[in-house]
Motif scaffolding. Structure first.
Motif, PDB file in Angstrom:
ATOM      1  N   PRO A   1       0.762  -1.244   0.000  1.00 29.98           N
ATOM      2  CA  PRO A   1       0.000   0.000   0.000  1.00 29.98           C
ATOM      3  C   PRO A   1       0.801   1.307   0.000  1.00 29.98           C
ATOM      4  O   PRO A   1       0.194   2.369  -0.043  1.00 29.98           O
ATOM      5  CB  PRO A   1      -0.761  -0.105   1.329  1.00 29.98           C
ATOM      6  CG  PRO A   1       0.229  -0.773   2.240  1.00 29.98           C
ATOM      7  CD  PRO A   1       0.949  -1.784   1.377  1.00 29.98           C
ATOM      8  N   SER A   2       2.120   1.262   0.082  1.00 39.31           N
ATOM      9  CA  SER A   2       2.870   2.493   0.352  1.00 39.31           C
ATOM     10  C   SER A   2       3.031   3.418  -0.846  1.00 39.31           C
ATOM     11  O   SER A   2       3.284   4.608  -0.700  1.00 39.31           O
ATOM     12  CB  SER A   2       4.266   2.149   0.896  1.00 39.31           C
ATOM     13  OG  SER A   2       5.106   1.661  -0.135  1.00 39.31           O
ATOM     14  N   GLY A   3       2.931   2.863  -2.069  1.00 38.59           N
ATOM     15  CA  GLY A   3       3.188   3.668  -3.256  1.00 38.59           C
ATOM     16  C   GLY A   3       4.663   3.827  -3.571  1.00 38.59           C
ATOM     17  O   GLY A   3       5.031   4.537  -4.504  1.00 38.59           O
ATOM     18  N   LYS A   4       5.523   3.138  -2.839  1.00 42.83           N
ATOM     19  CA  LYS A   4       6.963   3.237  -3.080  1.00 42.83           C
ATOM     20  C   LYS A   4       7.370   2.353  -4.260  1.00 42.83           C
ATOM     21  O   LYS A   4       6.796   1.277  -4.460  1.00 42.83           O
ATOM     22  CB  LYS A   4       7.749   2.815  -1.838  1.00 42.83           C
ATOM     23  CG  LYS A   4       9.266   2.951  -1.985  1.00 42.83           C
ATOM     24  CD  LYS A   4       9.993   2.578  -0.707  1.00 42.83           C
ATOM     25  CE  LYS A   4      11.509   2.682  -0.874  1.00 42.83           C
ATOM     26  NZ  LYS A   4      11.953   4.049  -1.205  1.00 42.83           N
ATOM     27  N   ILE A   5       8.364   2.801  -5.030  1.00 50.00           N
ATOM     28  CA  ILE A   5       8.910   1.963  -6.089  1.00 50.00           C
ATOM     29  C   ILE A   5      10.327   1.551  -5.716  1.00 50.00           C
ATOM     30  O   ILE A   5      11.047   2.296  -5.048  1.00 50.00           O
ATOM     31  CB  ILE A   5       8.903   2.679  -7.461  1.00 50.00           C
ATOM     32  CG1 ILE A   5       9.756   3.954  -7.425  1.00 50.00           C
ATOM     33  CG2 ILE A   5       7.483   2.979  -7.899  1.00 50.00           C
ATOM     34  CD1 ILE A   5       9.925   4.607  -8.785  1.00 50.00           C
TER      35      ILE A   5
END
Length: 384
Positions: free
Chosen positions: A174-178
């Motif tokens: 869920p964090s949206g980190k790549i």
């Protein structure tokens, strides 16, 4: 069956998913739903027309077990163009019932009882049950707010002689980190002299922001040889209800994957495969998603600039995390419920995805919504 005979569950601790719980509550109270990861706008009319056309042309019986060859060909071309790695369409790509089936099939095909599988938390909720139902042992590495950066030294310390597989997810839900190129190179180096497999959940592969690039495992030769890429057309083309995706892996790995796949689902919706084959012939239809969703992310975050929420802009996916600690010290589940009951806005509490339900006081909001829906949500959030 003897009514007194006790049923022994393979998943005795599994509860109703947070998505179902929040979704039901949101519908009951007529709340704006920014919780579950699906768009509230329609797919391209051209894609729907192509599906209708495929049905009218008679493509209504079983597709080949591996998937329609034309679709596998164009997926192969897409991956080679974007990432420089060629998966042979005949032996190394399989069409699946969404990415979730691909993920479950990978784990079922390769994880044996007492095998260990490293999972980075917070993690999407389908990984752990698939490991457990196959007798495997999830080994968790908890990532920390606010940046969810992987501590590769801590990651390496989790590896044992029993480690069979590592699950990564980039862009990360869920964090949206790549994961960066450096992250992927570190992973490749750590696994270099092992037989550990990698399951790479890349369902948001075409939703990456701020000019960055998606770093698929396909780009890294040693990783590509040991990895499964699991992807989703449902996420990419706003048709999550169609449940169609694909899995790509080296020939030897794909052979084992298909051994399970053929007895789990055998094949996937045939007319949709035909339609996607034509639709993918115009690359702009997926390459333009970065700008499309960044516009929605930027609209959402601009609208929160003067709010009490703290955030780091999502790097990818169509999710944004918001830290609400300047508003309240309630648990994320309590605050999420309050938002639904008192303010008619639904979100997902992140503790559901953390080790031991660790509460970082962060909620996940989906911005794959119309501007009107986002504007109404922003009005609520700014009024808190």
């Amino acid at each position: 069956m003897n009514k007194e005979k006790k049923i022994i569950s393979k998943l005795p601790d599994v509860k109703t998913t947070i998505f179902t719980t929040v979704g039901n509550l949101a519908r009951k109270h007529n709340a704006i739903d920014l919780s579950q990861g699906f768009p509230n706008f329609e797919a391209d009319a051209k894609l729907i027309s192509l599906v209708n056309q495929a049905m009218e042309q008679g493509h209504n019986q079983y597709a080949p077990m591996q998937g329609y060859y034309g679709l596998r060909e164009i997926i192969s071309e897409k991956i080679q163009t974007l990432h420089g790695h060629q998966y042979h369409p005949k032996t190394e790509i399989t069409i699946t019932v969404g990415a979730t089936q691909a993920i479950y099939t990978v784990i079922t095909a390769f994880v044996h009882p007492r095998d260990e599988v490293i999972v980075l938390k917070p993690a999407y909720d389908c990984y752990e049950p698939a490991i457990q139902v196959n007798g495997g042992i999830p080994i968790f590495l908890q990532l920390d707010v606010p940046d969810y950066k992987i501590d590769w030294k801590a990651f390496k310390a989790k590896i044992t002689k029993k480690t069979k597989m590592v699950i990564i997810n980039t862009p990360h839900n869920p964090s949206g980190k790549i994961l960066s190129e450096d992250d992927m190179l570190r992973l490749q180096e750590i696994l270099k002299d092992t037989n550990i497999l990698v399951l790479s959940d890349e369902v948001y592969e075409h939703i990456v922001f701020d000019g960055k690039e998606h770093q698929s495992v396909s780009r890294f030769p040693d990783l590509a040889e040991r990895s499964f890429v699991c992807a989703s057309f449902g996420k990419t083309f706003h048709v999550t209800g169609w449940k169609i995706g694909y899995c790509a892996a080296s020939k030897a790995l794909m052979e084992e994957f298909r051994n399970v796949h053929q007895f789990a689902v055998f094949c996937v919706d045939h007319p949709v495969q035909r339609a996607l084959t034509e639709y993918l012939k115009t690359p702009e239809r997926y390459l333009g998603l970065n700008d499309f969703y960044q516009g929605k992310r930027d609209l959402f975050l601009k609208g929160l600039a003067n709010s009490k929420f703290k955030f780091i802009p999502s790097q990818g996916t169509y999710f944004q995390l918001l830290d609400y600690t300047q508003l309240t010290q309630e648990t994320d589940e309590e605050f999420a419920k309050k938002l639904i009951l008192e303010h008619k806005l639904a979100s997902i509490p992140i503790s559901s995805f953390n080790v031991n339900n660790r509460d970082d006081k962060v909620l996940r909001f989906c911005f794959a919504k119309t501007e009107d829906t986002l504007s109404k949500a922003l009005e609520i959030l700014n009024g808190l």
